[in-house]
Design an enzyme around this catalytic site. Sequence first.
Site, short mmCIF file in Angstrom:
data_model
loop_
_atom_site.label_atom_id
_atom_site.label_comp_id
_atom_site.label_asym_id
_atom_site.label_seq_id
_atom_site.Cartn_x
_atom_site.Cartn_y
_atom_site.Cartn_z
N SER A 107 0.84 -1.39 -0.13
CA SER A 107 -0.07 0.01 -0.03
C SER A 107 1.02 1.38 0.15
O SER A 107 0.52 2.29 -0.52
CB SER A 107 -0.94 0.06 1.25
OG SER A 107 -1.83 -0.83 1.13
N SER B 69 -4.86 1.89 3.64
CA SER B 69 -4.80 1.01 4.40
C SER B 69 -6.00 -0.12 4.37
O SER B 69 -7.24 0.08 4.71
CB SER B 69 -4.78 1.39 5.91
OG SER B 69 -4.95 0.17 6.79
N GLY B 70 -5.72 -1.39 3.81
CA GLY B 70 -6.77 -2.13 3.65
C GLY B 70 -7.63 -2.55 4.93
O GLY B 70 -8.84 -2.64 5.01
N SER B 71 -6.80 -2.96 5.93
CA SER B 71 -7.44 -3.40 7.08
C SER B 71 -8.01 -2.01 7.99
O SER B 71 -8.69 -2.05 8.83
CB SER B 71 -6.51 -3.99 8.04
OG SER B 71 -5.54 -3.01 8.51
N GLY B 72 -7.28 -0.77 7.77
CA GLY B 72 -7.83 0.40 8.61
C GLY B 72 -7.17 0.05 9.98
O GLY B 72 -7.44 0.91 10.81
N THR C 32 -3.50 -0.29 10.58
CA THR C 32 -2.14 -0.31 10.58
C THR C 32 -1.48 0.54 11.56
O THR C 32 -1.95 1.65 12.00
CB THR C 32 -1.43 0.22 9.21
OG1 THR C 32 -2.14 -0.36 8.23
CG2 THR C 32 0.06 0.03 9.17
N GLU D 114 -4.86 -3.89 -2.65
CA GLU D 114 -3.71 -2.89 -3.25
C GLU D 114 -4.07 -2.80 -4.61
O GLU D 114 -4.08 -1.42 -4.96
CB GLU D 114 -2.64 -3.67 -3.18
CG GLU D 114 -1.95 -4.00 -1.47
CD GLU D 114 -1.38 -5.29 -1.32
OE1 GLU D 114 -1.08 -5.53 -0.02
OE2 GLU D 114 -0.95 -5.81 -2.42
#
Lengths: 179, 179, 179, 179
Positions: C45, C84-87, C89, C146
Amino acid sequence: MNPHRKLVLDKITEILAATPDDYEDRLTKMIDAADQVFVGGQGRSGLVTKFFVMRLMHAGYKAFALGETVTPAIRAGDLFIVISGSGETGSLITNAKKAKEIGAKVVLITAKSSSTIGDIADEVLQIGTDSSYQKVFGLPMGTMFELSALIFLEAQISHVIHEKNIPEEEMRSRHAVLE
Amino acid sequence: MNPHRKLVLDKITEILAATPDDYEDRLTKMIDAADQVFVGGQGRSGLVTKFFVMRLMHAGYKAFALGETVTPAIRAGDLFIVISGSGETGSLITNAKKAKEIGAKVVLITAKSSSTIGDIADEVLQIGTDSSYQKVFGLPMGTMFELSALIFLEAQISHVIHEKNIPEEEMRSRHAVLE
Amino acid sequence: MNPHRKLVLDKITEILAATPDDYEDRLTKMIDAADQVFVGGQGRSGLVTKFFVMRLMHAGYKAFALGETVTPAIRAGDLFIVISGSGETGSLITNAKKAKEIGAKVVLITAKSSSTIGDIADEVLQIGTDSSYQKVFGLPMGTMFELSALIFLEAQISHVIHEKNIPEEEMRSRHAVLE
Amino acid sequence: MNPHRKLVLDKITEILAATPDDYEDRLTKMIDAADQVFVGGQGRSGLVTKFFVMRLMHAGYKAFALGETVTPAIRAGDLFIVISGSGETGSLITNAKKAKEIGAKVVLITAKSSSTIGDIADEVLQIGTDSSYQKVFGLPMGTMFELSALIFLEAQISHVIHEKNIPEEEMRSRHAVLE
């Protein structure tokens, strides 16, 4: 000598003279005991990280700078060297905790005798003393620590080269050929 | 779908449909035959390089992006993958020549059927054809090549994962833990 | 088309089709309202971050990727775009909080409808939906997010180019000349 | 003091004592005359580049390290500072030629009195003399030049801070807040 060069060199010399002489020997033992060595820092301390990691690689160690493409997972038996003047860098606190949970050793190279990362670390190598870092006009922000830590780590490489008698040609043979 | 997303995806799809279907298989054979894999590109092609190298590392290969701290010397028996839309990037020409002299193989991933690096390389993988890259407003400069090369290399990783049946958990176990 | 390319492209297409069509317009308004734009992400990312920032610079914006040498202080009136994929990080949570305290706006580009950074952010742009990211063999870890985030941001650039009618030659004139 | 630290510091001191004292003043005039400053180096000299560029930015200059995401096009009226021990780094030769063609000034910081880049450059700042760089066991490859160039450039920053009387607080206010 130009007075600005003298200012910089005198300050580094003063700080490294106030730094215990056995650090290079202790850090060598920690590095030799580790399977892999990870080194992390933020900002200009992150540049110090890369100066050091490149020479560790040349010297034959499996070493990695945090945040680069091929930096793998840290595991039990590895060493995480944190370079942080304050010992309070947010992401490095998080990383130091993770490294400990996984079973890696953590050593902190820092300007402070006491800090959050210092409390987490197995070993703290304070560069100079708490009174070494009075403000000096012309050496702004973390300059004194960054340069002193860098020169200490270059001395660390010299220590390793002498102790293991590593020929320059051997180091050069590992150096990147492609620009 | 939003027309700009459609513009981007349609163009990549068109280019990859015009790209020989056996490239993933050929590139896998080259990578598997190499001791170490080096990947280099400039600018946004340099970012494509890192996308690919990270996944090669996760898949268990010894792979390196040019210009990073721990990238070692290339040797005979290694593979150098050049990502260059034009095939004329100055520093990559120099690097491709050095890699050949040392006895490494060179493969070029490019937009052009003919180029200076193409003449040096052992293999040229042209993404699309010379007529694929007509100017499109909204996809400036090397955009079409960079994105098509990236998606091709992500497909390359999928090919490797399927061919070798690599569990995601194994890849994840190699992924960096420290941020 | 080669089945692995099709696998990658079909998945991105599906995710972007499930992503609200007005995001490019909304993000353009946020970028235009900001004095300076900062973009941050970790790992791959982080590479998406740099793809986007370079084109923003070419398009005439004052934009910076986190962690680079000349990235300045963020101030009130600036925009911080978190990828951020997960939110979740760790370092990006810290950064998002700092940005808010300083008075900057925060927008999160993510795979999740709900997350820690999402709670901090002024705006959340979810790419796809929570059900878009079922495991697909060959697209390991964060791959789907991503690539979808990258293509969305390339569409974002196309949107900006069309809306402001920016000639390619103008963008090229800002592109780095020195390699 | 630990003998390895003394080895490193004595060598840097010797080299900087053999370096003309007016360099900081001359380089300041060149930097002040430029619209934008670009700094380039390879390997560990590339890290020296970033140490310097970050402080130039803090001091209020428009400065860029080669190869970073937001580094723009160099133009007539700009300054290109090349850091190359040998003065023969391939990609930097190419870059120095390009910079001259465009009408920018080029200054070389180097270990050699004569080199290819030296011939291209408007000014050559040789750090030490040709006889300063005899091999020293423990200071492998370019170590002596890299560290001496770094300390010279830190002295350069001190010179600028003193000449322009820049408060540390002003520099700190430009320093990156997001990690």
